[in-house]
Design a protein around this motif. Sequence first.
Motif, PDB file in Angstrom:
ATOM      1  N   HIS A  15      95.527  57.422  25.729  1.00  0.00           N
ATOM      2  CA  HIS A  15      95.936  57.429  27.141  1.00  0.00           C
ATOM      3  C   HIS A  15      94.964  58.260  27.980  1.00  0.00           C
ATOM      4  N   GLU A  16      94.647  59.438  27.494  1.00  0.00           N
ATOM      5  CA  GLU A  16      93.724  60.334  28.209  1.00  0.00           C
ATOM      6  C   GLU A  16      92.352  59.676  28.366  1.00  0.00           C
ATOM      7  N   ARG A  17      91.857  59.068  27.313  1.00  0.00           N
ATOM      8  CA  ARG A  17      90.524  58.441  27.351  1.00  0.00           C
ATOM      9  C   ARG A  17      90.489  57.236  28.290  1.00  0.00           C
ATOM     10  N   ILE A  18      91.557  56.446  28.301  1.00  0.00           N
ATOM     11  CA  ILE A  18      91.601  55.259  29.168  1.00  0.00           C
ATOM     12  C   ILE A  18      91.404  55.662  30.623  1.00  0.00           C
ATOM     13  N   PHE A  19      92.181  56.645  31.080  1.00  0.00           N
ATOM     14  CA  PHE A  19      92.143  56.976  32.506  1.00  0.00           C
ATOM     15  C   PHE A  19      90.904  57.767  32.879  1.00  0.00           C
ATOM     16  N   THR A  20      90.349  58.512  31.954  1.00  0.00           N
ATOM     17  CA  THR A  20      89.071  59.169  32.200  1.00  0.00           C
ATOM     18  C   THR A  20      87.993  58.121  32.440  1.00  0.00           C
ATOM     19  N   THR A  21      87.972  57.087  31.608  1.00  0.00           N
ATOM     20  CA  THR A  21      86.965  56.024  31.748  1.00  0.00           C
ATOM     21  C   THR A  21      87.196  55.208  33.011  1.00  0.00           C
ATOM     22  N   LEU A  22      88.434  54.847  33.297  1.00  0.00           N
ATOM     23  CA  LEU A  22      88.729  54.077  34.516  1.00  0.00           C
ATOM     24  C   LEU A  22      88.296  54.840  35.761  1.00  0.00           C
ATOM     25  N   ARG A  23      88.511  56.148  35.745  1.00  0.00           N
ATOM     26  CA  ARG A  23      88.120  56.979  36.888  1.00  0.00           C
ATOM     27  C   ARG A  23      86.592  57.021  37.008  1.00  0.00           C
ATOM     28  N   GLU A  24      85.917  57.181  35.879  1.00  0.00           N
ATOM     29  CA  GLU A  24      84.445  57.220  35.883  1.00  0.00           C
ATOM     30  C   GLU A  24      83.850  55.903  36.378  1.00  0.00           C
ATOM     31  N   GLU A  25      84.535  54.806  36.107  1.00  0.00           N
ATOM     32  CA  GLU A  25      84.039  53.485  36.503  1.00  0.00           C
ATOM     33  C   GLU A  25      84.527  53.067  37.889  1.00  0.00           C
ATOM     34  N   GLY A  26      85.244  53.951  38.563  1.00  0.00           N
ATOM     35  CA  GLY A  26      85.687  53.674  39.922  1.00  0.00           C
ATOM     36  C   GLY A  26      86.844  52.693  40.031  1.00  0.00           C
ATOM     37  N   LEU A  27      87.577  52.515  38.935  1.00  0.00           N
ATOM     38  CA  LEU A  27      88.681  51.550  38.927  1.00  0.00           C
ATOM     39  C   LEU A  27      90.039  52.213  39.096  1.00  0.00           C
ATOM     40  N   TYR A  28      90.045  53.548  39.083  1.00  0.00           N
ATOM     41  CA  TYR A  28      91.310  54.265  39.219  1.00  0.00           C
ATOM     42  C   TYR A  28      91.050  55.596  39.887  1.00  0.00           C
ATOM     43  N   GLU A  29      91.967  55.995  40.789  1.00  0.00           N
ATOM     44  CA  GLU A  29      91.870  57.289  41.457  1.00  0.00           C
ATOM     45  C   GLU A  29      93.152  58.071  41.218  1.00  0.00           C
ATOM     46  N   GLY A  30      93.044  59.369  41.375  1.00  0.00           N
ATOM     47  CA  GLY A  30      94.234  60.201  41.243  1.00  0.00           C
ATOM     48  C   GLY A  30      94.439  60.699  39.829  1.00  0.00           C
ATOM     49  N   PRO A  31      95.504  61.467  39.641  1.00  0.00           N
ATOM     50  CA  PRO A  31      95.782  62.038  38.315  1.00  0.00           C
ATOM     51  C   PRO A  31      96.261  60.970  37.340  1.00  0.00           C
ATOM     52  N   ASN A  32      96.189  61.292  36.056  1.00  0.00           N
ATOM     53  CA  ASN A  32      96.689  60.368  35.039  1.00  0.00           C
ATOM     54  C   ASN A  32      98.190  60.154  35.200  1.00  0.00           C
ATOM     55  N   PRO A  33      98.659  58.928  35.059  1.00  0.00           N
ATOM     56  CA  PRO A  33     100.113  58.709  35.035  1.00  0.00           C
ATOM     57  C   PRO A  33     100.687  59.435  33.813  1.00  0.00           C
ATOM     58  N   PRO A  34     101.935  59.841  33.857  1.00  0.00           N
ATOM     59  CA  PRO A  34     102.523  60.506  32.683  1.00  0.00           C
ATOM     60  C   PRO A  34     102.457  59.594  31.458  1.00  0.00           C
ATOM     61  N   VAL A  35     102.062  60.150  30.337  1.00  0.00           N
ATOM     62  CA  VAL A  35     101.970  59.339  29.119  1.00  0.00           C
ATOM     63  C   VAL A  35     103.343  58.803  28.728  1.00  0.00           C
ATOM     64  N   GLU A  36     104.416  59.496  29.141  1.00  0.00           N
ATOM     65  CA  GLU A  36     105.768  59.035  28.841  1.00  0.00           C
ATOM     66  C   GLU A  36     106.037  57.670  29.469  1.00  0.00           C
ATOM     67  N   LYS A  37     105.389  57.399  30.606  1.00  0.00           N
ATOM     68  CA  LYS A  37     105.565  56.100  31.257  1.00  0.00           C
ATOM     69  C   LYS A  37     104.988  54.989  30.394  1.00  0.00           C
ATOM     70  N   LEU A  38     103.821  55.258  29.801  1.00  0.00           N
ATOM     71  CA  LEU A  38     103.192  54.277  28.911  1.00  0.00           C
ATOM     72  C   LEU A  38     104.021  54.100  27.638  1.00  0.00           C
ATOM     73  N   LEU A  39     104.465  55.202  27.063  1.00  0.00           N
ATOM     74  CA  LEU A  39     105.274  55.123  25.846  1.00  0.00           C
ATOM     75  C   LEU A  39     106.578  54.365  26.101  1.00  0.00           C
ATOM     76  N   GLY A  40     107.131  54.527  27.290  1.00  0.00           N
ATOM     77  CA  GLY A  40     108.371  53.839  27.636  1.00  0.00           C
ATOM     78  C   GLY A  40     108.207  52.339  27.780  1.00  0.00           C
ATOM     79  N   CYS A  41     106.956  51.883  27.910  1.00  0.00           N
ATOM     80  CA  CYS A  41     106.684  50.453  28.069  1.00  0.00           C
ATOM     81  C   CYS A  41     106.340  49.771  26.747  1.00  0.00           C
ATOM     82  N   LEU A  42     106.247  50.532  25.680  1.00  0.00           N
ATOM     83  CA  LEU A  42     105.885  49.932  24.396  1.00  0.00           C
ATOM     84  C   LEU A  42     106.885  48.844  24.031  1.00  0.00           C
ATOM     85  N   GLY A  43     106.378  47.742  23.527  1.00  0.00           N
ATOM     86  CA  GLY A  43     107.223  46.601  23.209  1.00  0.00           C
ATOM     87  C   GLY A  43     107.131  45.501  24.245  1.00  0.00           C
ATOM     88  N   MET A  44     106.627  45.858  25.440  1.00  0.00           N
ATOM     89  CA  MET A  44     106.418  44.858  26.483  1.00  0.00           C
ATOM     90  C   MET A  44     105.066  44.173  26.285  1.00  0.00           C
TER      91      MET A  44
END
Length: 207
Positions: free
Chosen positions: A16-45
């Motif tokens: 999770h940390e690496r994904i958003f670091t890379t997205l930010r470096e590539e200009g595809l995402y701004e702002g702080p990382n979303p809480p990892v709990e949000k991603l974990l809560g979506c598992l199975g989708m």
Amino acid sequence: MDGTLFETDTLLLSVHERIFTTLREEGLYEGPNPPVEKLLGCLGMLLEDIWKIVMPGSSDAARERADVLMLQYELEGLAAGEGTLYPHVETTLRELKARGRKLFVASNGLEAYVKGVAEYRGIAGLFDGLYSAGEYKTASKVELVARLLEDHNIKTAWMIGDRSSDVEAGKNNGLQVVGCAYAVYGKQEELRGADVLIRDFRELLEL
């Protein structure tokens, strides 16, 4: 796979940390990382639904890039020894296999990820099939499980999982459903409708 056999947060925290670091470096995402709990809560989708929840308002390019990065970083983490199975999963699967049970995985994840977890954690050989939405392009787990049952001419089976999609897939295909209440990613009400709940994977041997 996730939340039933594999304790996904033991791999996903660093991914999770690496994904958003890379997205930010590539200009595809701004702002702080979303809480990892949000991603974990979506598992199975399905992945396309996950990113709409984790990154609301994001561009198609950002979501597509996140798909690529997530798989890349997950496989790199698995190869480096990150990520663990839930307690007693491997020994229980081996015992079920020894008893002549056919074992399958049905996952909404990507093919390379589902097969990667099984291979890197040494359980791939225990399964008669590893089915993923990524490989079969299914729109729901109901459809994926129906395909699995048809492919292997299976008339009776148990569906074992931790999310509402697992309960739905089991019930819509006429299967008994075992809900994994030890998983922390979903909410307990997601397992409403399951025929039985387990809090330890070894309980499957008694059932």
